[in-house]
Write a protein that holds these residues in place. Structure first.
Motif, PDB file in Angstrom:
ATOM      1  N   GLY A 178      -3.189 -36.261  -0.649  1.00 44.53           N
ATOM      2  CA  GLY A 178      -1.964 -35.955   0.095  1.00 44.53           C
ATOM      3  C   GLY A 178      -0.767 -36.766  -0.358  1.00 44.53           C
TER       4      GLY A 178
ATOM      5  N   THR B 273      -9.600 -24.402   2.841  1.00 42.63           N
ATOM      6  CA  THR B 273      -9.325 -25.203   4.043  1.00 42.63           C
ATOM      7  C   THR B 273     -10.210 -24.793   5.228  1.00 42.63           C
ATOM      8  OG1 THR B 273      -7.464 -23.752   4.611  1.00 42.63           O
ATOM      9  CG2 THR B 273      -6.972 -25.778   3.362  1.00 42.63           C
TER      10      THR B 273
ATOM     11  N   GLN C 219     -11.667 -29.085   5.846  1.00 41.36           N
ATOM     12  CA  GLN C 219     -10.441 -29.397   6.583  1.00 41.36           C
ATOM     13  C   GLN C 219      -9.646 -30.532   5.938  1.00 41.36           C
ATOM     14  OE1 GLN C 219      -9.124 -27.721   9.192  1.00 41.36           O
ATOM     15  NE2 GLN C 219      -7.365 -29.081   9.087  1.00 41.36           N
TER      16      GLN C 219
ATOM     17  N   ALA D 187      -6.583 -29.402   4.097  1.00 41.62           N
ATOM     18  CA  ALA D 187      -5.467 -29.014   4.969  1.00 41.62           C
ATOM     19  C   ALA D 187      -4.738 -30.262   5.465  1.00 41.62           C
ATOM     20  CB  ALA D 187      -5.969 -28.186   6.148  1.00 41.62           C
ATOM     21  N   ASN D 188      -5.503 -31.311   5.770  1.00 37.58           N
ATOM     22  CA  ASN D 188      -4.887 -32.563   6.213  1.00 37.58           C
ATOM     23  C   ASN D 188      -4.065 -33.194   5.092  1.00 37.58           C
ATOM     24  OD1 ASN D 188      -6.039 -32.261   8.734  1.00 37.58           O
ATOM     25  ND2 ASN D 188      -7.820 -33.510   8.222  1.00 37.58           N
ATOM     26  N   TYR D 189      -4.549 -33.128   3.862  1.00 38.22           N
ATOM     27  CA  TYR D 189      -3.784 -33.658   2.728  1.00 38.22           C
ATOM     28  C   TYR D 189      -2.464 -32.914   2.587  1.00 38.22           C
ATOM     29  CZ  TYR D 189      -8.189 -35.811   1.119  1.00 38.22           C
ATOM     30  OH  TYR D 189      -9.339 -36.535   1.006  1.00 38.22           O
ATOM     31  N   GLN D 190      -2.494 -31.589   2.753  1.00 36.01           N
ATOM     32  CA  GLN D 190      -1.273 -30.795   2.614  1.00 36.01           C
ATOM     33  C   GLN D 190      -0.237 -31.202   3.658  1.00 36.01           C
ATOM     34  OE1 GLN D 190      -0.306 -28.119   0.114  1.00 36.01           O
ATOM     35  NE2 GLN D 190       1.359 -29.257   1.005  1.00 36.01           N
ATOM     36  N   LYS D 191      -0.700 -31.575   4.850  1.00 38.23           N
ATOM     37  CA  LYS D 191       0.215 -31.993   5.918  1.00 38.23           C
ATOM     38  C   LYS D 191       0.913 -33.312   5.592  1.00 38.23           C
ATOM     39  CE  LYS D 191      -2.422 -29.725   9.551  1.00 38.23           C
ATOM     40  NZ  LYS D 191      -3.352 -29.942  10.668  1.00 38.23           N
ATOM     41  N   ARG D 192       0.295 -34.141   4.745  1.00 36.50           N
ATOM     42  CA  ARG D 192       0.842 -35.460   4.417  1.00 36.50           C
ATOM     43  C   ARG D 192       1.942 -35.429   3.362  1.00 36.50           C
ATOM     44  NH1 ARG D 192      -4.691 -38.715   3.280  1.00 36.50           N
ATOM     45  NH2 ARG D 192      -5.663 -38.286   5.273  1.00 36.50           N
TER      46      ARG D 192
ATOM     47  N   ARG E 242       5.127 -33.315   0.956  1.00 37.51           N
ATOM     48  CA  ARG E 242       6.132 -32.247   0.903  1.00 37.51           C
ATOM     49  C   ARG E 242       5.823 -31.259  -0.224  1.00 37.51           C
ATOM     50  NH1 ARG E 242       9.045 -36.994   1.615  1.00 37.51           N
ATOM     51  NH2 ARG E 242       9.363 -37.078  -0.626  1.00 37.51           N
TER      52      ARG E 242
ATOM     53  N   GLU F  20       3.693 -28.655  -2.556  1.00 42.51           N
ATOM     54  CA  GLU F  20       2.587 -27.731  -2.386  1.00 42.51           C
ATOM     55  C   GLU F  20       1.468 -28.198  -3.309  1.00 42.51           C
ATOM     56  OE1 GLU F  20       2.589 -23.186  -1.857  1.00 42.51           O
ATOM     57  OE2 GLU F  20       2.321 -23.522  -4.016  1.00 42.51           O
TER      58      GLU F  20
END
Length: 143
Positions: free
Chosen positions: A70, A117, A121, A124-129, A131, A133
């Protein structure tokens, strides 16, 4: 995000476990097959090896996620294969095989990302961390 030193140390320990155990220990992590990806350094021109998990396959291709936990920067291995897509891959401690890396197109990513994802999961958590893609890379047979 772990430091580069910590990541390199973990990679070395993992590679050593695979070798010493004859591939019996370390072939999988978090329910995913582990592979060794060897790229050509974009600046040095030298071989660079990294241990990665592959959350799924797409046909014959192994899919890997360029998440770097992330982080806002792409992993070095991703930048290397972006510049030189001819790589070598060893799955589960097996022999290295030549493969061709391709960065997933937007359509491929839109199809693959939800599948990844749903099963893992953590991505998905890494993507949230971050900006950026997080890219997906397909490692497939040459030719």
């Amino acid at each position: 995000m772990p430091s580069d030193f910590a990541l390199k140390t973990l990679n070395t320990v993992h590679r050593t476990l695979l070798r010493v155990s004859g591939g019996r220990i370390g072939r999988q992590a978090i329910g995913m097959p582990v592979l060794e990806l060897v790229t050509t350094g974009r600046r040095s021109g030298r071989s660079r090896a990294v241990m990665l998990t592959s959350p799924m396959r797409d046909g014959e291709a192994y899919v890997v996620v360029a998440s770097r936990g992330g982080d806002d920067q792409h992993p070095a291995w991703f930048l290397n294969l972006r510049d030189e897509p001819r790589v070598q891959v060893a799955v589960g401690g097996g022999a290295r095989q030549p493969m061709l890396a391709s960065i997933a197109t937007p359509d491929q990513r839109a199809r693959l990302w939800p599948q990844i994802t749903a099963r893992h999961q953590n991505y998905a958590n890494y993507q949230k961390r971050t900006r950026r893609e997080i890219p997906l890379v397909l490692l497939g047979p040459v030719g």
